[in-house]
Design a protein around this motif. Structure first.
Motif, mmCIF file in Angstrom:
data_model
loop_
_atom_site.group_PDB
_atom_site.id
_atom_site.type_symbol
_atom_site.label_atom_id
_atom_site.label_comp_id
_atom_site.label_asym_id
_atom_site.label_seq_id
_atom_site.Cartn_x
_atom_site.Cartn_y
_atom_site.Cartn_z
ATOM 1 N N GLU A 500 32.116 3.888 -8.113
ATOM 2 C CA GLU A 500 32.698 2.541 -8.197
ATOM 3 C C GLU A 500 31.679 1.461 -7.800
ATOM 4 O O GLU A 500 31.831 0.295 -8.118
ATOM 5 N N LYS A 501 30.608 1.896 -7.122
ATOM 6 C CA LYS A 501 29.597 0.936 -6.672
ATOM 7 C C LYS A 501 28.491 0.713 -7.712
ATOM 8 O O LYS A 501 27.545 -0.039 -7.476
ATOM 9 N N LEU A 502 28.607 1.391 -8.866
ATOM 10 C CA LEU A 502 27.525 1.347 -9.836
ATOM 11 C C LEU A 502 27.121 -0.076 -10.244
ATOM 12 O O LEU A 502 25.932 -0.384 -10.295
ATOM 13 N N PRO A 503 28.088 -0.984 -10.521
ATOM 14 C CA PRO A 503 27.677 -2.353 -10.906
ATOM 15 C C PRO A 503 26.768 -3.007 -9.856
ATOM 16 O O PRO A 503 25.757 -3.617 -10.200
ATOM 17 N N GLN A 504 27.130 -2.851 -8.583
ATOM 18 C CA GLN A 504 26.288 -3.442 -7.538
ATOM 19 C C GLN A 504 24.911 -2.785 -7.512
ATOM 20 O O GLN A 504 23.910 -3.436 -7.265
ATOM 21 N N PHE A 508 21.353 -4.548 -7.871
ATOM 22 C CA PHE A 508 20.326 -4.373 -6.847
ATOM 23 C C PHE A 508 18.988 -3.971 -7.483
ATOM 24 O O PHE A 508 17.934 -4.516 -7.162
ATOM 25 N N ILE A 509 19.066 -3.026 -8.439
ATOM 26 C CA ILE A 509 17.827 -2.571 -9.084
ATOM 27 C C ILE A 509 17.174 -3.726 -9.848
ATOM 28 O O ILE A 509 15.969 -3.931 -9.792
ATOM 29 N N ARG A 510 18.007 -4.520 -10.537
ATOM 30 C CA ARG A 510 17.463 -5.675 -11.277
ATOM 31 C C ARG A 510 16.695 -6.608 -10.354
ATOM 32 O O ARG A 510 15.621 -7.098 -10.689
ATOM 33 N N GLU A 511 17.256 -6.809 -9.164
ATOM 34 C CA GLU A 511 16.575 -7.705 -8.227
ATOM 35 C C GLU A 511 15.193 -7.162 -7.866
ATOM 36 O O GLU A 511 14.223 -7.910 -7.776
ATOM 37 N N LYS A 512 15.124 -5.871 -7.663
ATOM 38 C CA LYS A 512 13.837 -5.266 -7.298
ATOM 39 C C LYS A 512 12.856 -5.363 -8.471
ATOM 40 O O LYS A 512 11.664 -5.583 -8.269
ATOM 41 N N LEU A 513 13.375 -5.185 -9.696
ATOM 42 C CA LEU A 513 12.500 -5.295 -10.863
ATOM 43 C C LEU A 513 11.980 -6.725 -10.976
ATOM 44 O O LEU A 513 10.806 -6.954 -11.269
ATOM 45 N N GLN A 514 12.891 -7.680 -10.717
ATOM 46 C CA GLN A 514 12.466 -9.078 -10.787
ATOM 47 C C GLN A 514 11.383 -9.378 -9.755
ATOM 48 O O GLN A 514 10.525 -10.220 -9.964
ATOM 49 N N ALA A 515 11.426 -8.645 -8.645
ATOM 50 C CA ALA A 515 10.403 -8.831 -7.611
ATOM 51 C C ALA A 515 9.113 -8.081 -7.954
ATOM 52 O O ALA A 515 8.201 -8.005 -7.141
ATOM 53 N N ARG A 621 5.625 5.437 -1.822
ATOM 54 C CA ARG A 621 4.249 5.899 -1.902
ATOM 55 C C ARG A 621 3.264 4.752 -1.691
ATOM 56 O O ARG A 621 2.120 4.984 -1.368
ATOM 57 N N GLY A 622 3.726 3.529 -1.932
ATOM 58 C CA GLY A 622 2.839 2.396 -1.682
ATOM 59 C C GLY A 622 3.232 1.727 -0.377
ATOM 60 O O GLY A 622 3.946 2.303 0.439
ATOM 61 N N GLY A 623 2.803 0.499 -0.198
ATOM 62 C CA GLY A 623 3.123 -0.208 1.030
ATOM 63 C C GLY A 623 4.490 -0.888 0.996
ATOM 64 O O GLY A 623 4.943 -1.438 1.985
ATOM 65 N N HIS A 624 5.169 -0.845 -0.183
ATOM 66 C CA HIS A 624 6.449 -1.548 -0.297
ATOM 67 C C HIS A 624 7.568 -0.767 0.365
ATOM 68 O O HIS A 624 7.530 0.439 0.420
ATOM 69 N N SER A 625 8.593 -1.509 0.806
ATOM 70 C CA SER A 625 9.802 -0.833 1.254
ATOM 71 C C SER A 625 10.466 -0.207 0.040
ATOM 72 O O SER A 625 10.375 -0.746 -1.058
ATOM 73 N N SER A 626 11.133 0.911 0.231
ATOM 74 C CA SER A 626 11.743 1.601 -0.901
ATOM 75 C C SER A 626 13.202 1.907 -0.633
ATOM 76 O O SER A 626 13.637 1.969 0.513
ATOM 77 N N TRP A 627 13.946 2.079 -1.747
ATOM 78 C CA TRP A 627 15.378 2.336 -1.649
ATOM 79 C C TRP A 627 15.754 3.537 -2.505
ATOM 80 O O TRP A 627 15.348 3.620 -3.667
#
Ligand code: ADP
Ligand code: MG
Length: 704
Positions: A500-504, A508-515, A621-627
């Motif tokens: 049920e959380k899939l839309p969120q 969330f993934i889109r935001e990370k891609l935009q970043a 694997r890089g310096g970024h935070s990951s989810w």
């Protein structure tokens, strides 16, 4: 093949085109306990009461000989030791009662369509009614005034009644097979009754247990004779474990429930000892009879390599490389397992080991479980080694890259199983590295090693193997551990979510891609053995993800794509021309794209914990935070409980222990791990102490 003991036997390479047709005929000798001694090999028909028909039924339980029968382990036990006074019996209680038959008779029931045989039993104070339906012949077995033990459930208290209790006349109850003791309950097959089998085993034990031969002598005395080597804590068990003969007796008719446990432990210890001694013999034969090639290195290549690498090896990498260097400098072939959590930097260790070997003038192969991973390694090593003038080649089922240098020139050849085909490994082979060892079977590991003159062997795995398993599955290897991650890694946060959380999650993934980041989306349904149906399903998933992620680029990666296409997609993803990779669990093994820092696993409940941990190793694997988002399609209590472990810890070792506990060793090691020995009594899930004890005894007390 001097060191080549019965542990592994090999098939032919059956086709050069399809190297997977390589079929090991027999992988491991079984370490299931077998009994030796006079009469134990006799067929079951030699026992009273077993004719051809019964023997055929028993064979369905895998029982052919008297020895087999004595090893038929109970499924569980019932404690029928405690007898109670009839007065104290309460409703629904299951218990044993002793009394004298006061009256008995058959009544008809339901207008004569059925009948009921009833006994009234007295213990001097109170009376108990025992009833059996439609077994009028029972009447002949009893007589008034006879003493009787019955065992059953109290179905009514007014009057006190047991329906269909088990019984044992007390005259012959000297033997007390079924009552008044801890009673074994065996696995059965149709046509074999519990009571009959129990009697059969009772009598077989009486006649044959005496001839069971002990195989390890007095373990306790031998252990005590060892000086200067502290015994593991579990050594205390030796004081309470019975010998083999007694263990077999107690396995079936234990004096107490605790005695049943120690009996099983003793028999498990024997199986584990068999395996440990075998592994040590194998090692000794290797040392004695398999001359390898000493590869002294002079740092000629390693020095410039490390200088231009751009980062410093971690202390753990340096330590492991020192161990490997010492091994390579000897003529005894190295047999080393490198264990390091995902992202610990095993590839760099492999590269340095390869350079050490090449410095000594001989070639190296590195075998990876998938073409995708082999291609990635090929690219990495080309980048690393070309400046040094070291030729790097590729050999997979679909692609070959060969360096234009004379055959004797030392080189690195990276590949898949295709390297196993006859003639696929380079001449003059000095070192074999197997990456993601847990994806291969023991037989495959050995096949490659035997192509040259006993090259050194380094196998690498990211599945942190709990010690119990390590000692059994990899007991013939030395172990090095990379217990330190390279510095500067971002934190990985893990969340378990329902559908049920899939839309969120998409948002969330889109935001990370935009970043500017990239993402993996993994579906367990897209199996590697893709059928038309699952490819269609995959295409649909791709459609869903593409729509949710537009305008970002989404590609599908699975095991059945043509090699060039896989290669192209990987390149595009690595270069950030593709932002989202929709994949099967092929991404589990070793992909290294530091900018990817979101992982969504759809249907996470269908993966093992260790496998999810591997998948999660693709990010952070890089310096970024990951989810990492674990989407459970079916959130059972069990799934929730399992997945929570991943939310709580990033410690691969703890995760593997948990997986072993929850799902057993087969799941943890994967199907390819044919090296798991089958046992009858030993339970790798629970017998950690026994494994440690067996390893200690085999090393110090029982010189093979
Ligand atoms: P794994 O052990 O899972 O195979 P890799 O060998 O793929 O891990 O290494 C993961 C990443 O860490 C790679 O990008 C690699 O280049 C990098 N790496 C390895 N060793 C070091 C180090 N000592 N310092 C910094 N980065 C390193
Ligand atoms: Mg790796």
């Amino acid at each position: 093949m001097p060191y080549f003991v019965p542990l592994v036997a090999f098939g032919r390479i059956e086709s050069a085109e399809t190297p997977l047709a390589f079929t090991p005929r027999l992988v491991l000798t079984t370490h299931m306990l077998k009994l030796a001694g006079p009469g134990l090999d006799e067929p079951l028909t030699t026992l009273t009461g077993v004719g051809e028909a019964r023997a055929a039924l028993l064979e369905r339980l895998g029982l052919r000989t008297v020895g087999d029968l004595l090893l038929h382990a109970p499924r569980r036990y019932e404690d029928r030791t405690h007898k109670k006074a009839i007065h104290d019996l309460v409703l629904q209680e299951t218990t044993a009662v002793q009394g004298v038959i006061q009256a008995m008779g058959v009544k008809s029931w339901r207008q004569g369509t059925g009948n009921l045989f009833e006994i009234i039993l007295s213990d001097g104070q109170d009376r108990l009614h025992c009833r059996w339906w439609n077994q009028p012949y029972l009447e002949k077995q009893f007589a008034v005034s006879q003493s009787l033990l019955v065992y059953g459930r109290i179905s009514s208290v007014r009057p006190r009644t047991m329906d269909n209790p088990e019984f044992e006349p007390l005259e012959e109850a000297e033997a007390q097979i079924h009552l008044g003791r801890v009673v074994p309950v065996y696995p059965l097959t149709e046509g074999i009754r519990q009571r009959w089998l129990r009697s059969l085993i009772w009598h077989a034990l009486a006649d044959h247990a005496g001839s069971i031969e002990s195989s390890w002598g007095d373990l306790r005395r031998q252990a005590e004779a060892v000086t200067g080597k502290p015994m593991p804590v579990s050594g205390a068990l030796l004081a309470v474990l019975p010998d083999r003969r007694e263990a077999i007796r107690q396995l079936h008719f234990p004096a107490t429930l605790a005695a049943a446990t120690t009996a099983r432990q003793r028999l498990a210890l024997e199986e584990l000892l068999d395996l440990q001694v075998e592994l040590r013999r194998r090692r000794q034969r290797l040392v004695a009879g398999a001359p390898g090639r000493a590869c002294p290195s002079d740092n000629r290549l390693i020095k410039p390599f490390l200088a231009r690498l751009g980062f410093k090896p971690t202390a753990a990498q340096v330590r492991v490389l020192r161990e490997i260097r010492a091994d390579l400098s000897h003529a005894v072939p190295m047999r080393r397992l490198l264990q390091g959590d995902v992202g610990a930097g095993k590839t760099l260790v492999a590269a340095c080991a390869a350079l050490m070997t090449i410095e000594a003038g001989v070639s190296v192969v590195i075998m990876a479980p998938t073409e995708i991973l082999a291609e990635q390694h090929f690219r990495t090593f080309e980048r690393w080694f070309q400046p040094l003038g070291v030729p790097v080649e590729l050999r997979t089922a679909s692609r070959r890259v060969e360096a234009d240098v004379p055959a004797q020139e030392p080189r690195l050849r990276v590949g898949t199983h295709a390297l196993l085909s006859a003639g696929a490994a380079p001449d003059n082979l000095g070192l074999v590295v197997i990456d993601e060892q847990h994806k291969f079977g023991v037989a495959q590991r050995e096949a490659l090693v035997r192509q040259g003159v006993y090259p050194h062997l380094l196998v690498m795995t990211a599945t942190p193997i709990p010690r119990t398993l390590g000692l059994t599955v990899y007991g013939d290897l030395d172990v090095s551990v990379l217990d330190e991650l390279p510095p500067g890694r971002g934190v990985i946060r893990t969340f378990v979510r329902g559908p049920e959380k899939l839309p969120q999650v998409w948002q969330f993934i889109r935001e990370k891609l935009q970043a500017g980041r990239q993402a993996y989306v993994v579906y367990p349904r897209l199996e590697e053995s893709d059928t038309a149906a699952s490819i269609k399903a995959a295409a649909e998933e791709l459609g869903v993800v593409s729509q949710a992620m537009a305008p970002f680029q989404v590609r599908l990666l699975h095991g059945r794509l043509p090699a060039e296409e896989k290669e192209r997609i990987m390149r595009e993803f690595a270069a950030n021309q593709v932002q989202v990779l929709v994949a099967t669990s092929v991404v589990e093994v070793g992909l290294d794209v530091p900018n990817a820092c979101v992982l969504l696993v759809d249907g996470a409940e269908r993966f093992g914990l260790a496998q999810l941990h591997q998948l999660r190793g693709r990010i952070g694997r890089g310096g970024h935070s990951s989810w990492c988002v674990l989407l459970a399609r079916q959130m059972t209590v069990e799934a929730r409980h399992r997945l929570r472990v991943l939310e709580e810890t990033a410690d691969g070792f703890r995760i593997a222990e948990e997986d072993l506990r929850l799902r057993g060793p087969g799941e943890l090691l994967g199907q390819a791990q044919s090296g798991l020995p089958p046992f009858r009594f030993a339970e790798l899930k629970t017998d950690h102490d026994l494994v440690v004890l067996a390893a200690w005894l085999a090393t110090h007390a029982l010189q093979p």
